[in-house]
Scaffold this motif. Structure first.
Motif: not given
Lengths: 221, 221
Positions: A45, A47-54, A147-148, A151, B47-48, B51-52, B150-152, B184, B202
């Motif tokens: 969660y 990682w996913l919230r960071s990616l979704m910007e949520r 962001v977690f 990042h 995901w990682l 993010l990276m 899930p990046h926009h 989202y 989420l």
């Protein structure tokens, strides 16, 4: 030349699975599965919230992971039970050798910091509970950058707070994703092979692979 | 008014666990553990790496997940074995009801597309293998935007390619993280409760929760 050390908190200084005793008491026979799933979902969660910007803070993400884990095991959690379990996150056990390692490093004159996903209130509580507040020069939460890890903004704040180039900060983590993120970022990284001796297949190699936090004393020169 | 449907590929149209038969043949007794860990690491790495900001395409990420899973189970993989297993990803089985669902939706005049993490070459192969190439109006890979769902940006490219507002595109996925990300983003989402009937915690709710792809025919009006 290592001038400061930044420690990951959860899994590195503090044992996230020290919640197991209470889980076992509350849900006999299910503690191992609950503890593993709680941790996995907490990280997913984040990682996913960071990616979704949520972004929501780590307290909220940790609670969501717990709720998922309990429901997954057929437990319809009462609010009081959730709060009781969340309370354990404020008093996680430090890993056994952590106090001695921090004291020895402090004695060498190296600046010591925490770099964590945890919210400031969570970190303050767990650091105080372990008696680490007098040993640490900085407790750096990702919360201001929303962001977690892994990042880059979560590592920028470490460099900015310590006022040192990344190359002068030894970054210490047991978590494979954090080892990869911090290595790519440019920190020399010491991977504590506590959670697993198996490296993640993310293409980044840590500078050092050690078993215990006390092995850092020699590394810090 | 639904004018197009975007389907997630892996886990939604195609059964990622159809690699199990070959895994069982090659590593008797270990197929279930290997298949689950392979998929988990494939997603974690997507995901990682996102993010990276260390994008590698889904073929590379899928191979890395496989290598991790094999090593984790004590298997030192030979290159030929890895290539043989990766080859299965190019001919995954379609879920049983998928062909009938796509045909019925196509007959209604709805535009059909895939929205996938997969690299263009992976998608072309698996789509052709299932005979879906004549049913789909577009196969949309995240590869040009170099970041995974899930990046926009992975959803922007769906809207841009179809030339429709998100609200006119029904997004279909079995994967909880994708259901959250697409919801989202603003798509009406149909969650196919195939992998699990347990929602991810989420904070995003899909517009529809259904069991089979054929249930879409009624939804599409």
């Amino acid at each position: 030349m290592i001038r400061a050390i930044a420690f990951d908190a959860y899994g590195t200084l503090f044992d996230v699975h020290s919640v197991r005793a209470l889980l076992e008491q509350m849900y006999p026979g299910k503690a191992a599965a609950l503890s593993a799933l709680w941790r996995q979902k907490q990280l997913e969660y984040s990682w996913l919230r960071s990616l979704m910007e949520r972004y929501e803070d780590f307290w909220s993400v940790t609670r969501a992971g717990l709720v998922y884990a309990l429901k997954n095991q057929g437990i319809e959690p009462a609010p009081a039970d959730i709060e009781r379990l969340m309370g354990q996150y404020l008093r996680l056990d430090a890993h056994e050798e952590a106090p001695a390692a921090l004291r020895a490093l402090k004695a060498k004159g190296v600046r010591l910091a925490i770099s964590s996903n945890g919210s400031p209130a969570m970190l303050e509580a767990v650091v105080k509970h372990a008696g680490f507040d007098t040993l640490l020069d900085a407790v750096i939460s990702v919360d201001p950058v929303r962001v977690f890890k892994p990042h880059h903004k979560a590592y920028d704040i470490v460099v900015d707070t310590l006022g040192l180039p990344a190359g002068d900060i030894l970054f210490v983590s047991s978590n494979g994703f954090d080892v990869a993120g911090a290595s790519y970022y440019g920190f020399p990284v010491a991977w504590i092979q506590r959670i697993s001796g198996q490296a993640e297949e993310l293409g980044a190699k840590p500078a050092h692979s050690i078993r215990y936090l006390t092995d850092l004393v020699e590394l810090a020169g």
